[in-house]
Design a protein around this motif. Structure first.
Motif, PDB file in Angstrom:
ATOM      1  N   LYS A  54      50.235 -30.849  -1.308  1.00 32.17           N
ATOM      2  CA  LYS A  54      51.673 -31.233  -0.877  1.00 32.17           C
ATOM      3  C   LYS A  54      52.005 -29.959  -2.146  1.00 32.17           C
ATOM      4  N   ILE A  55      51.189 -30.551  -3.044  1.00 35.72           N
ATOM      5  CA  ILE A  55      51.852 -29.435  -4.373  1.00 35.72           C
ATOM      6  C   ILE A  55      51.338 -27.956  -4.056  1.00 35.72           C
ATOM      7  N   MET A  57      50.101 -26.551  -1.385  1.00 38.54           N
ATOM      8  CA  MET A  57      51.026 -26.269   0.096  1.00 38.54           C
ATOM      9  C   MET A  57      52.743 -25.648  -0.723  1.00 38.54           C
ATOM     10  N   ARG A  58      52.724 -26.207  -1.714  1.00 37.53           N
ATOM     11  CA  ARG A  58      54.091 -26.352  -2.009  1.00 37.53           C
ATOM     12  C   ARG A  58      54.534 -24.794  -2.856  1.00 37.53           C
ATOM     13  N   GLU A  59      53.373 -24.582  -3.789  1.00 33.95           N
ATOM     14  CA  GLU A  59      53.327 -23.811  -4.485  1.00 33.95           C
ATOM     15  C   GLU A  59      52.666 -22.442  -4.178  1.00 33.95           C
ATOM     16  N   ASP A  60      51.978 -22.794  -3.327  1.00 34.09           N
ATOM     17  CA  ASP A  60      51.241 -21.740  -2.558  1.00 34.09           C
ATOM     18  C   ASP A  60      50.003 -21.617  -3.063  1.00 34.09           C
ATOM     19  N   TYR A  73      52.238 -31.880 -13.134  1.00 37.22           N
ATOM     20  CA  TYR A  73      53.087 -32.696 -12.161  1.00 37.22           C
ATOM     21  C   TYR A  73      53.292 -33.778 -12.310  1.00 37.22           C
TER      22      TYR A  73
END
Length: 175
Positions: A54-55, A57-60, A73
């Motif tokens: 998820k991280i 995806m969020r941060e590309d 994180y």
């Protein structure tokens, strides 16, 4: 002809070692990373991997980039030491990638990751069979290194075994 047998490249241990090789070649391969991050068991659970994904995806970023910086994180802080240990093993193998023969790299993956040791420790028939299959895979790697197709690049081997696995799946009687 083998009927209803499990194809060699469809076996768990073979898929695992190929995933390690793919991850050594390309750290952005999230599918391979998710397959081997807890193989053998490292107490990196699915919840931790989901958080990292998820991280990412969020941060590309790739999952590998995220777990490499797990201390940064909050969601990954408790798992950070285990993630850091995994990244340390992989970084060591990545550094060796272009400096040792492919067979030696494959052997190092089996030893450095603890994969062979875990199968040896299990000491059951299934684990012994898996070790024999890995030995056969090492033989295939050695044979490939001797072939004319090989010029010293890991991606050549991975492309070739992908084609072999596809040929194994070919059914000439199918429409």
């Amino acid at each position: 002809r083998v009927l209803a047998g499990l194809r060699f490249y469809d076996r768990k241990e073979i898929k695992d070692i190929i995933s390690y090789l793919r991850l050594v070649l390309n750290q952005n391969d999230d599918v391979s990373l998710k397959r081997v991050i807890n193989e053998p068991k490292r107490k990196i659970g699915a919840a931790t991997v989901d958080k990292a994904e998820k991280i990412a995806m969020r941060e590309d970023k790739s999952i590998y980039e995220v777990i490499s910086e797990a201390n940064n994180y909050e969601e990954l802080r408790t798992a950070a030491p285990k993630l850091k240990a995994f990244v340390g093993i992989m970084d060591g193998l990545i550094k060796l990638r272009d400096h040792i023969p492919l067979t030696e790299l494959t052997r190092r993956i089996l030893t450095d990751t603890g994969y062979s040791a875990a199968l040896t420790a299990a000491d059951d028939i299934e684990s012994k069979t898996r070790l024999e299959n890995l030995d056969e895979f090492l033989n295939a790697v050695q044979e490939f290194e001797k072939s004319d197709e090989y010029s010293g690049k890991l991606n050549e081997f991975l492309e070739t075994i992908t084609l072999v696995a596809d040929v194994d799946a070919y059914d000439e009687d199918q429409d």
